[in-house]
Enzyme design. Structure first.
Site, mmCIF file in Angstrom:
data_model
loop_
_atom_site.group_PDB
_atom_site.id
_atom_site.type_symbol
_atom_site.label_atom_id
_atom_site.label_comp_id
_atom_site.label_asym_id
_atom_site.label_seq_id
_atom_site.Cartn_x
_atom_site.Cartn_y
_atom_site.Cartn_z
ATOM 1 N N GLU A 147 1.188 -1.335 -0.286
ATOM 2 C CA GLU A 147 0.055 -0.240 0.076
ATOM 3 C C GLU A 147 0.556 1.317 0.087
ATOM 4 O OE1 GLU A 147 -3.560 -2.365 2.584
ATOM 5 O OE2 GLU A 147 -2.336 -0.631 3.612
ATOM 6 N N SER A 198 11.589 5.777 15.294
ATOM 7 C CA SER A 198 10.224 5.464 16.728
ATOM 8 C C SER A 198 10.578 5.174 17.762
ATOM 9 C CB SER A 198 9.588 4.534 15.734
ATOM 10 O OG SER A 198 9.407 4.385 13.995
ATOM 11 N N LEU A 199 9.897 6.270 18.783
ATOM 12 C CA LEU A 199 11.260 5.273 20.821
ATOM 13 C C LEU A 199 9.470 5.154 21.053
ATOM 14 C CD1 LEU A 199 13.181 5.692 21.558
ATOM 15 C CD2 LEU A 199 12.336 8.317 22.541
ATOM 16 N N SER A 239 11.401 7.014 8.441
ATOM 17 C CA SER A 239 11.538 6.683 9.854
ATOM 18 C C SER A 239 12.506 5.010 9.826
ATOM 19 C CB SER A 239 10.119 6.329 9.444
ATOM 20 O OG SER A 239 10.045 6.327 11.586
ATOM 21 N N CYS A 246 5.581 -5.393 16.106
ATOM 22 C CA CYS A 246 5.419 -3.847 16.965
ATOM 23 C C CYS A 246 4.688 -4.208 16.873
ATOM 24 C CB CYS A 246 5.563 -2.972 16.384
ATOM 25 S SG CYS A 246 7.430 -2.666 16.344
ATOM 26 N N GLY A 275 6.584 -1.971 6.829
ATOM 27 C CA GLY A 275 7.950 -2.860 6.429
ATOM 28 C C GLY A 275 9.563 -1.321 7.597
ATOM 29 N N GLU A 276 10.311 -1.981 7.884
ATOM 30 C CA GLU A 276 10.649 -1.457 8.026
ATOM 31 C C GLU A 276 12.347 -0.756 7.705
ATOM 32 O OE1 GLU A 276 12.623 -0.240 11.118
ATOM 33 O OE2 GLU A 276 14.248 0.176 9.876
ATOM 34 N N CYS A 308 1.020 -2.139 15.607
ATOM 35 C CA CYS A 308 1.213 -2.256 14.142
ATOM 36 C C CYS A 308 0.510 -3.061 13.448
ATOM 37 C CB CYS A 308 2.558 -1.425 13.870
ATOM 38 S SG CYS A 308 2.598 -1.807 11.824
ATOM 39 N N ASN A 344 -3.152 5.088 16.651
ATOM 40 C CA ASN A 344 -3.979 4.573 15.344
ATOM 41 C C ASN A 344 -4.865 3.734 15.751
ATOM 42 O OD1 ASN A 344 -4.435 6.651 14.312
ATOM 43 N ND2 ASN A 344 -2.217 5.978 12.953
ATOM 44 N N CYS A 346 3.502 8.671 1.495
ATOM 45 C CA CYS A 346 3.988 7.261 2.207
ATOM 46 C C CYS A 346 3.606 6.107 1.995
ATOM 47 C CB CYS A 346 2.910 7.489 3.884
ATOM 48 S SG CYS A 346 3.176 6.243 5.358
ATOM 49 N N CYS A 352 6.961 -6.698 7.648
ATOM 50 C CA CYS A 352 7.021 -6.104 9.110
ATOM 51 C C CYS A 352 7.973 -7.217 9.548
ATOM 52 C CB CYS A 352 7.262 -4.920 8.825
ATOM 53 S SG CYS A 352 8.113 -4.204 10.037
ATOM 54 N N CYS A 391 -0.535 6.277 9.946
ATOM 55 C CA CYS A 391 0.229 5.578 10.750
ATOM 56 C C CYS A 391 -0.360 3.902 11.645
ATOM 57 C CB CYS A 391 0.748 6.173 12.075
ATOM 58 S SG CYS A 391 1.367 7.870 11.023
HETATM 59 N N1 SAH Z 1 9.184 1.247 10.566
HETATM 60 C C1 SAH Z 1 9.485 1.980 10.370
HETATM 61 C C2 SAH Z 1 8.454 3.014 9.378
HETATM 62 C C3 SAH Z 1 7.079 2.852 9.303
HETATM 63 S S1 SAH Z 1 5.742 2.549 10.638
HETATM 64 C C4 SAH Z 1 9.008 2.695 12.014
HETATM 65 O O1 SAH Z 1 8.506 1.866 13.027
HETATM 66 O O2 SAH Z 1 9.535 3.685 11.966
HETATM 67 C C5 SAH Z 1 5.857 4.282 10.557
HETATM 68 C C6 SAH Z 1 5.065 5.459 11.904
HETATM 69 O O3 SAH Z 1 4.334 4.364 12.560
HETATM 70 C C7 SAH Z 1 6.258 4.713 12.991
HETATM 71 O O4 SAH Z 1 6.440 5.746 13.722
HETATM 72 C C8 SAH Z 1 5.190 3.443 13.970
HETATM 73 O O5 SAH Z 1 6.054 3.208 14.916
HETATM 74 C C9 SAH Z 1 4.073 4.100 13.819
HETATM 75 N N2 SAH Z 1 3.116 3.550 14.068
HETATM 76 C C10 SAH Z 1 2.760 2.181 13.774
HETATM 77 N N3 SAH Z 1 1.566 1.618 14.100
HETATM 78 C C11 SAH Z 1 0.813 2.958 14.921
HETATM 79 C C12 SAH Z 1 -0.463 2.696 15.574
HETATM 80 N N4 SAH Z 1 -1.176 1.728 15.367
HETATM 81 N N5 SAH Z 1 -0.632 4.456 15.354
HETATM 82 C C13 SAH Z 1 -0.080 5.420 15.563
HETATM 83 N N6 SAH Z 1 1.606 4.816 14.923
HETATM 84 C C14 SAH Z 1 1.763 3.714 14.390
HETATM 85 FE FE1 SF4 Z 2 7.532 -2.435 11.080
HETATM 86 FE FE2 SF4 Z 2 7.271 0.449 11.939
HETATM 87 FE FE3 SF4 Z 2 5.239 -1.654 11.982
HETATM 88 FE FE4 SF4 Z 2 7.100 -1.706 13.724
HETATM 89 S S1 SF4 Z 2 6.247 0.126 13.078
HETATM 90 S S2 SF4 Z 2 6.072 -3.678 12.480
HETATM 91 S S3 SF4 Z 2 8.656 -1.692 12.300
HETATM 92 S S4 SF4 Z 2 6.194 -1.118 10.145
#
Ligand code: SAH
Ligand code: SF4
Length: 351
Positions: A93, A218-219, A195, A117, A163-164, A120, A294, A106, A113, A337
């Site tokens: 997507e 992403s912290l 990111s 996490c 993806g990462e 996500c 989200n 985006c 991935c 996100c």
């Molecule tokens: N894999 C990379 C980039 C893709 S995710 C990363 O993790 O940084 C893009 C952003 O969306 C990241 O900061 C991720 O932590 C955040 N994200 C993932 N799931 C989310 C959710 N359910 N609600 C809000 N942000 C989320």
């Molecule tokens: Fe992968 Fe980023 Fe989602 Fe974590 S937040 S599972 S690194 S896409």
């Protein structure tokens, strides 16, 4: 013989290909400009090239790569999500977000991935494969064509889709470099943001290569226990090590870093957590992008309410750390996100 995806080729590789056909090298640059300046998507459109060359191009090169299979427009009127089928029937997507003057894409770098996490949707679906550089490039060209048709253009690209990106480091950097090429698409390096979930060696490599792309990390948590429970990557790279790599990145590049924080009700949104985060980031040239969580099907957490989000921001700002509470976009089409996953988007269509 299977065809080569034309967007997988650098200008040097394209030149080699053209020369191997017995054609003069300058033809490669003409093809390059057709692809990246005029956004041609089939050999027939290259009317400035001899027919024999166009025939060779159709025999050996693939100009598609991404087949749009589904288009979803958000009720906010500003967000579009496309689902694309790849040559092996996998799906990814990419999202277009229209802000005032900005047109931000985006884009995805992997099918699924591997980082897992918990909050996500992409993490919840697991890892299938890396995207090639050309498959990453093609997502941008798809929207560049769409916007060009309305007299507009892409202004920003965030590598925050599925993806990462630092797990697929080389292909991601090649894709960005190709789009940045001054003789082609010429997309400004500073308009890209990559990111990462915190792959420390890749952050260090990225810092040493001195590319001008923006970096976001992403912290989501300020203590190892909590972060580990949300992001398995923290088992390998602890917060202290990650923040040190970020400090070194800033020292080496002079560039500001963005930290991303999904605000989850009762989990990581208290003033105490904000205070701890402020301590962690003290003196670091950075910005915190906080976004209420989200919803995703595989995670029970709830988004922080606006008042609590403002209180979180206030603690950081009092400590001198700039913080923005970001708008949630495209939630109804699962384009927000962390909501990108092809299975989830198909559910939207069924409903
Ligand atoms: N894999 C990379 C980039 C893709 S995710 C990363 O993790 O940084 C893009 C952003 O969306 C990241 O900061 C991720 O932590 C955040 N994200 C993932 N799931 C989310 C959710 N359910 N609600 C809000 N942000 C989320
Ligand atoms: Fe992968 Fe980023 Fe989602 Fe974590 S937040 S599972 S690194 S896409």
């Amino acid at each position: 013989m299977s065809k080569i995806l034309v967007y997988d080729l650098s200008l040097a590789a394209l030149t080699e290909q053209v020369v191997s056909w017995g054609e003069p090298a300058f033809r490669a640059k003409q093809i390059w400009q057709g692809l990246y300046r005029h956004f041609y998507e089939s050999p027939e459109q290259f009317s400035n090239l001899p027919k024999t060359l166009r025939e060779k191009m159709s025999e050996s090169l693939e100009f598609g790569g991404l087949e749009p299979t589904l288009k979803l427009d958000s009720s906010d009127g500003q967000t579009r999500k496309m689902l694309f089928r790849l040559h092996d029937d996998r799906q990814i997507e990419a999202v277009l977000m229209r802000y005032d003057k900005r047109r931000t894409l985006c884009i995805s770098t992997q099918v699924g991935c591997a980082m897992g996490c918990t909050f996500c949707a992409t993490g919840q679906m697991g890892f299938t494969r890396h995207l090639s550089s050309g498959e990453i490039v093609a997502q941008v060209l798809f929207y560049a064509r769409l916007l060009a048709a309305e007299g507009s253009n892409v202004t920003n690209v965030v590598v925050m889709g599925m993806g990462e990106p630092f797990h697929n480091y080389d292909n991601t950097m090649e894709a960005m470099d190709r789009l940045n090429d001054a003789e082609g698409y010429n997309f400004g390096a500073r308009r890209f943001t990559i990111s990462t979930s915190g792959l420390v060696p890749a952050i260090r490599q990225f810092a040493s290569e001195k590319r001008q792309f923006n970096l976001a990390v992403s912290l989501h948590a300020a203590s190892n226990d909590l972060r580990e429970s949300m992001m398995p990557v923290n088992k390998r790279y602890k917060i202290e090590e990650l923040v040190q790599a970020c400090r070194d990145y800033v020292a080496e590049t002079g560039r500001r870093i963005t930290f991303e924080w999904a605000l989850i009700d009762g989990i990581n949104d208290s003033p105490e957590v904000a205070d701890r985060l402020a301590g962690l980031l003290k003196g670091l040239l950075c910005h915190v992008n906080a976004i209420p969580l989200n919803p995703t099907s595989g995670y029970k957490g709830r988004p922080t309410n606006p008042q609590r989000a403002q209180a979180f921001k206030a603690v950081l700002e009092q400590a001198g750390i700039p913080c923005t509470i970001r708008m949630r976009r495209g939630i109804d089409i699962q384009a927000g996100c962390g909501q990108l996953a092809t299975v989830a988007s198909l559910d939207v269509v069924k409903n």
